[in-house]
Design a protein around this motif. Sequence first.
Motif, PDB file in Angstrom:
ATOM      1  N   LEU A  74      25.383 -35.894  12.231  1.00  0.00           N
ATOM      2  CA  LEU A  74      24.378 -36.539  13.076  1.00  0.00           C
ATOM      3  C   LEU A  74      24.837 -36.457  14.524  1.00  0.00           C
ATOM      4  N   ASN A  75      24.326 -35.483  15.252  1.00  0.00           N
ATOM      5  CA  ASN A  75      24.777 -35.231  16.627  1.00  0.00           C
ATOM      6  C   ASN A  75      23.931 -36.022  17.614  1.00  0.00           C
ATOM      7  N   PHE A  76      24.568 -36.927  18.349  1.00  0.00           N
ATOM      8  CA  PHE A  76      23.856 -37.697  19.361  1.00  0.00           C
ATOM      9  C   PHE A  76      24.568 -37.574  20.717  1.00  0.00           C
ATOM     10  N   SER A  77      25.095 -36.373  20.975  1.00  0.00           N
ATOM     11  CA  SER A  77      25.837 -36.133  22.219  1.00  0.00           C
ATOM     12  C   SER A  77      24.988 -36.375  23.460  1.00  0.00           C
ATOM     13  N   GLY A  78      23.665 -36.279  23.312  1.00  0.00           N
ATOM     14  CA  GLY A  78      22.790 -36.526  24.453  1.00  0.00           C
ATOM     15  C   GLY A  78      22.785 -37.957  24.922  1.00  0.00           C
ATOM     16  N   MET A  79      23.339 -38.879  24.112  1.00  0.00           N
ATOM     17  CA  MET A  79      23.435 -40.285  24.508  1.00  0.00           C
ATOM     18  C   MET A  79      24.637 -40.470  25.428  1.00  0.00           C
ATOM     19  N   GLU A  80      24.392 -40.819  26.701  1.00  0.00           N
ATOM     20  CA  GLU A  80      25.486 -41.024  27.648  1.00  0.00           C
ATOM     21  C   GLU A  80      25.470 -42.410  28.283  1.00  0.00           C
ATOM     22  N   GLN A  81      24.421 -43.180  28.047  1.00  0.00           N
ATOM     23  CA  GLN A  81      24.317 -44.509  28.642  1.00  0.00           C
ATOM     24  C   GLN A  81      25.317 -45.461  28.002  1.00  0.00           C
ATOM     25  N   GLU A  82      26.129 -46.113  28.813  1.00  0.00           N
ATOM     26  CA  GLU A  82      27.099 -47.063  28.271  1.00  0.00           C
ATOM     27  C   GLU A  82      26.376 -48.236  27.613  1.00  0.00           C
ATOM     28  N   GLY A  83      26.933 -48.707  26.508  1.00  0.00           N
ATOM     29  CA  GLY A  83      26.340 -49.828  25.795  1.00  0.00           C
ATOM     30  C   GLY A  83      26.804 -49.892  24.367  1.00  0.00           C
ATOM     31  N   GLY A  84      26.188 -50.799  23.589  1.00  0.00           N
ATOM     32  CA  GLY A  84      26.507 -50.949  22.184  1.00  0.00           C
ATOM     33  C   GLY A  84      25.350 -50.469  21.328  1.00  0.00           C
ATOM     34  N   TYR A  85      25.649 -49.747  20.251  1.00  0.00           N
ATOM     35  CA  TYR A  85      24.601 -49.092  19.464  1.00  0.00           C
ATOM     36  C   TYR A  85      24.936 -49.105  17.979  1.00  0.00           C
ATOM     37  N   TYR A  86      23.961 -48.703  17.167  1.00  0.00           N
ATOM     38  CA  TYR A  86      24.187 -48.377  15.766  1.00  0.00           C
ATOM     39  C   TYR A  86      23.217 -47.262  15.372  1.00  0.00           C
ATOM     40  N   ILE A  87      23.554 -46.567  14.278  1.00  0.00           N
ATOM     41  CA  ILE A  87      22.758 -45.443  13.790  1.00  0.00           C
ATOM     42  C   ILE A  87      22.074 -45.852  12.486  1.00  0.00           C
ATOM     43  N   LYS A  88      20.836 -45.391  12.309  1.00  0.00           N
ATOM     44  CA  LYS A  88      20.132 -45.602  11.045  1.00  0.00           C
ATOM     45  C   LYS A  88      19.646 -44.271  10.493  1.00  0.00           C
ATOM     46  N   ILE A  89      19.866 -44.079   9.199  1.00  0.00           N
ATOM     47  CA  ILE A  89      19.354 -42.908   8.488  1.00  0.00           C
ATOM     48  C   ILE A  89      19.137 -43.306   7.031  1.00  0.00           C
ATOM     49  N   ALA A  90      17.967 -43.009   6.507  1.00  0.00           N
ATOM     50  CA  ALA A  90      17.668 -43.282   5.099  1.00  0.00           C
ATOM     51  C   ALA A  90      17.980 -44.724   4.701  1.00  0.00           C
ATOM     52  N   ASN A  91      17.566 -45.654   5.552  1.00  0.00           N
ATOM     53  CA  ASN A  91      17.782 -47.089   5.323  1.00  0.00           C
ATOM     54  C   ASN A  91      19.253 -47.490   5.323  1.00  0.00           C
ATOM     55  N   THR A  92      20.109 -46.597   5.789  1.00  0.00           N
ATOM     56  CA  THR A  92      21.535 -46.906   5.904  1.00  0.00           C
ATOM     57  C   THR A  92      21.880 -47.089   7.378  1.00  0.00           C
ATOM     58  N   ARG A  93      22.603 -48.141   7.662  1.00  0.00           N
ATOM     59  CA  ARG A  93      22.964 -48.464   9.034  1.00  0.00           C
ATOM     60  C   ARG A  93      24.461 -48.329   9.222  1.00  0.00           C
ATOM     61  N   SER A  94      24.852 -47.756  10.343  1.00  0.00           N
ATOM     62  CA  SER A  94      26.273 -47.657  10.682  1.00  0.00           C
ATOM     63  C   SER A  94      26.770 -48.990  11.216  1.00  0.00           C
TER      64      SER A  94
END
Length: 822
Positions: free
Chosen positions: A83-103
């Motif tokens: 799961l490539n999200f290299s385009g995200m450069e904004q500082e902050g806190g995040y999580y990833i969701k895929i197929a109802n699964t959360r990081s």
Amino acid sequence: MKPILVILLFCFAFLPSQSANVVRINQLGYLPQSTKVAVFLSTEEITESSFTVHNALSNEVVFTGKTRNTDAQNWGMKTAYRLNFSGMEQEGGYYIKIANTRSPNFRINSDVYEGTADFILNYLRQQRCGYNPYLKDSCHLHDGIIVDHPSKTSEKINVTGGWHDASDYLQYSTTSVNTVFQMMFAYQNHPEIYGDTHKANGETGANGIPDILDEIKWGLDWMLKMNPATNEMYNQIADDRDHAGFRLPNKDSVDYGYGKYRPVYFVTGKPQGLAKFKNQSTGVSSIAGKFASGFALGSQLFNKLDPAFSTQLKRKAHDAWEFALSDTGFCQTACNVSPYFYEEKNYTDDLELAAAQMYLLTSENRFLNEAASWGQKEKVSPWIKNGTARHYESYPFINLGHYFLADNRKDDFTNNYKKGLDLLHERGKNDPFFNGLPFIWCSNNLVAAAITQANLYKKISSSSEFDEMEAALRDWLFGCNPWGTAMICGLPGVEDSPMFPHSSITLINNETTFGGLVDGPVYTSIYKGLIGIELMKPDEYAVFNQGKAVYHDDIGDYSTNEPTMDGTASLSYLLASLEAEGREQNTNKSNFEKDNFGTIIRIQPSVKNIYLCFTANSMFEGGDSILNTLKKNKIKASFFFTGNFLRLSSEPETIKKIVKAGHYIGAHSDKHVLYCSWDQRDATLISEKEFETDMQNNYLELEKFGIKSSNARFFMPPYEWYNQDISDWSKNMGLRLINFTPGTGTNADYTTPDMSNYKSSEELLKHLKGYETGNDNGLNGAILLIHPGTSEKRTDKFYTKLDEIIQYYSAKGYAFKSLNEL
């Protein structure tokens, strides 16, 4: 950090099922301008073409990316996506969701690696032989008795010092000298990264010298003992008779037949071993080459700091170089009761590095020519070329000689690095974790070597072709692996790291080996063939141990979970480079002083600014007085409000007035609950989910007053009390934990006369003035906490002193600032 025994009980109570859907991430986080790839694993067949990244505070989708399918079968899974999200450069806190699964939550920030290079030195200090600062005691003070010397056998020799190799107490020149060189290489490239919090003997306290130099000097002093005279060099202290069960080094009672002395093996260049089993040594070049390169680089580093020491090292470097050429071949460690030894079988890389360092030390072209000649004999490290190796068969795992030669013969030696990286890239390109390295013993050492090689190749070639592989291997060490664990014991900022390493420290002292890099996963086939492994607790990673390699966070697993000295040191350059890269990307140049939890406690200590902060949960009777004083003096301050206060305030207009006046308003938790125990600070009283909900609710209330979470990242915790968990969770939500400057004392304005710690306003003001005159930085950057509301039992309200404080310190040249101005 939770106590080991508590975690052990938790592991028995909550074991995973044999099905799983997980998103693996770098648990430390990601630099804004870096490759960022998470990995989704599932024991089910799942088809998903996209994934989303969410803001951890607001839950809004901030990025949508496409999945890339990879080979799941090798890891015992049915689905694996990158799961490539290299385009995200904004500082902050995040999580990833895929197929109802959360990081888990993670952060993007320029400071995610800050402090890591110094952190691993904790393990080196813990491994010290002689005086051990961790134990506050000494060990092995009688090392040792010379063996295998043509004329000095049975003589005593003083070789006390250095570090224990791993969880045993053997000491090998092979690994120890490489440990010294790796640290010197890191310091040479990034001296600005290392701090000074320890003395030369390893105890807490600054001594004006970066801690890594103290550790380097400790190692160099031991090297001098192990090479006391021309052509007299020693290979190791003790042998495999050391493997006699768990015990602390200061309680080591193994008897080698020499009373209280341990054997010290002379470098013979011949097969060596005092009993039935012997190694396969063919010469002295590998070990003497390491001594020569170590002495040569040490001489360069200490040239200005200690000229006499530098001169001594220069002379020793020449001697070691000549000895290395006297009997070309490899020198292995010695065994005794078993056929186990470090099976190093190459030496041209050691001669190349030694000659390269001799050239840099002397500027003599003959050494440059020697280095190039030896370097062409082994263009690619054998473990990379062959895709496998026996234990330490090609050591060190990275050929740094190629890097030093690249400046002078760039094309040849830059391409040597590229050839090896091409092989690793080809083997790993279809793996979910982009990891094509062999899972032999100490596989994490290979990971560190491969990352370093990729980093140095990019540095000398300006090519970015291996960026994704380098990032994947980097992330592997910090939790983006099948088991979802970082591989450095007790690493702050990660959710999961080894807490049960194969170590006497853990078994006897109930504490992990902080800072130590564990060996790492081994092929399942290797693990199944090992003798004597008995896991001491149920395997919490069982569902992820069904593939080609296994890993256990278990004291009983000596193959995957034993921290090593040289492996840990091999992270030095990598971590220092990541810290330096983060500092380059830092767009907020404010200099924050932080406490041991990473919480901001001062802002720009060199500047005469004071930051007035006010917190409120239920009481705010002094609010108007404070606002009028601030307005009168044309000062902006910072306010931290709980959700309780914002919901229940009888004066919402006052809050609106604070917003309109341009003061900073931030979170102080929603319910003002106590996050961790007063008596046992590392005992967290809430779950991460409860903390997350508490903060989200606080920010929902702030938004009702027009305060966006993106503009209110500074968070002061309830009761101004927190621990490492709260610090980590805050960061992973994109928050900046902040607290009053310790020692200023104004936070005690909540006390009432019936309390034993009561302080009157006059006492508080007197204490503050004394602190300012007695502190080296005065109140520069100080964060002063004042409560705008206190119990009715306290009639002596400290906030009435605000104008006096402002007038007094303004006259002394201080300016008053708001967090909005950062």
